[in-house]
Enzyme design. Structure first.
Site, short mmCIF file in Angstrom:
data_model
loop_
_atom_site.label_atom_id
_atom_site.label_comp_id
_atom_site.label_asym_id
_atom_site.label_seq_id
_atom_site.Cartn_x
_atom_site.Cartn_y
_atom_site.Cartn_z
N CYS A 63 45.37 48.19 41.96
CA CYS A 63 45.75 46.82 42.26
C CYS A 63 46.13 46.73 43.73
O CYS A 63 46.87 47.57 44.24
CB CYS A 63 46.93 46.39 41.38
SG CYS A 63 47.46 44.68 41.68
N CYS B 232 53.65 44.36 38.89
CA CYS B 232 52.41 45.13 38.87
C CYS B 232 52.48 46.24 37.82
O CYS B 232 53.47 46.97 37.74
CB CYS B 232 52.16 45.75 40.24
SG CYS B 232 50.55 46.55 40.39
N HIS C 263 39.91 35.75 42.16
CA HIS C 263 39.84 34.81 43.27
C HIS C 263 41.25 34.39 43.65
O HIS C 263 42.06 34.08 42.79
CB HIS C 263 39.02 33.58 42.85
CG HIS C 263 37.61 33.91 42.57
ND1 HIS C 263 37.10 33.98 41.29
CD2 HIS C 263 36.58 34.22 43.39
CE1 HIS C 263 35.83 34.31 41.34
NE2 HIS C 263 35.49 34.46 42.60
N CYS D 82 45.52 43.82 39.09
CA CYS D 82 45.81 44.26 37.73
C CYS D 82 46.09 43.04 36.85
O CYS D 82 46.32 41.94 37.34
CB CYS D 82 47.01 45.22 37.71
SG CYS D 82 48.60 44.43 37.98
N CYS E 95 49.61 41.23 37.61
CA CYS E 95 49.61 40.42 38.83
C CYS E 95 48.68 39.21 38.67
O CYS E 95 49.01 38.10 39.12
CB CYS E 95 49.19 41.26 40.03
SG CYS E 95 50.42 42.50 40.53
#
Length: 102
Positions: A17, A25, A36, A56, A59
């Protein structure tokens, strides 16, 4: 989907990530996708694949608003997201997925 978009999205498999929201996270490469994150359209809205980050699932849920309230300010989240996008773009360059004209 173009071949380039497919390659960028596929490149996320097994990556770390790059957003790394503190306390959120999950650091699990098996959950990483290409998310995106910007490009002038704002977080949570679709944009082109260059404005994305290896993200990840934990997140990703935060930046897409699926996780509910978190203990980070929107400004802090935005900073981590855009820094993650920059790190991801560097990885695209290193992997020759994106090239800069000279």
């Amino acid at each position: 989907m173009s071949v380039i978009s497919y390659k960028l999205r596929e490149s996320a498999k097994g990556q770390a990530c790059q957003i790394r929201l503190p306390g959120i996270c999950n650091c699990d490469p098996s959950t990483v996708v290409l998310a995106h994150v910007g490009g002038g359209s704002g977080m949570g809205q679709k944009c082109d694949d260059i404005h994305s980050a290896y993200t990840c699932s934990a997140c990703h849920d935060v930046i897409d608003g699926r996780s509910g309230p978190v203990m980070l300010s929107e400004t802090t989240i935005r900073i981590f997201v855009f820094e993650g996008m920059i790190r991801t773009q560097r990885l695209f360059l290193k992997q020759n997925l994106v090239m800069v004209a000279t």
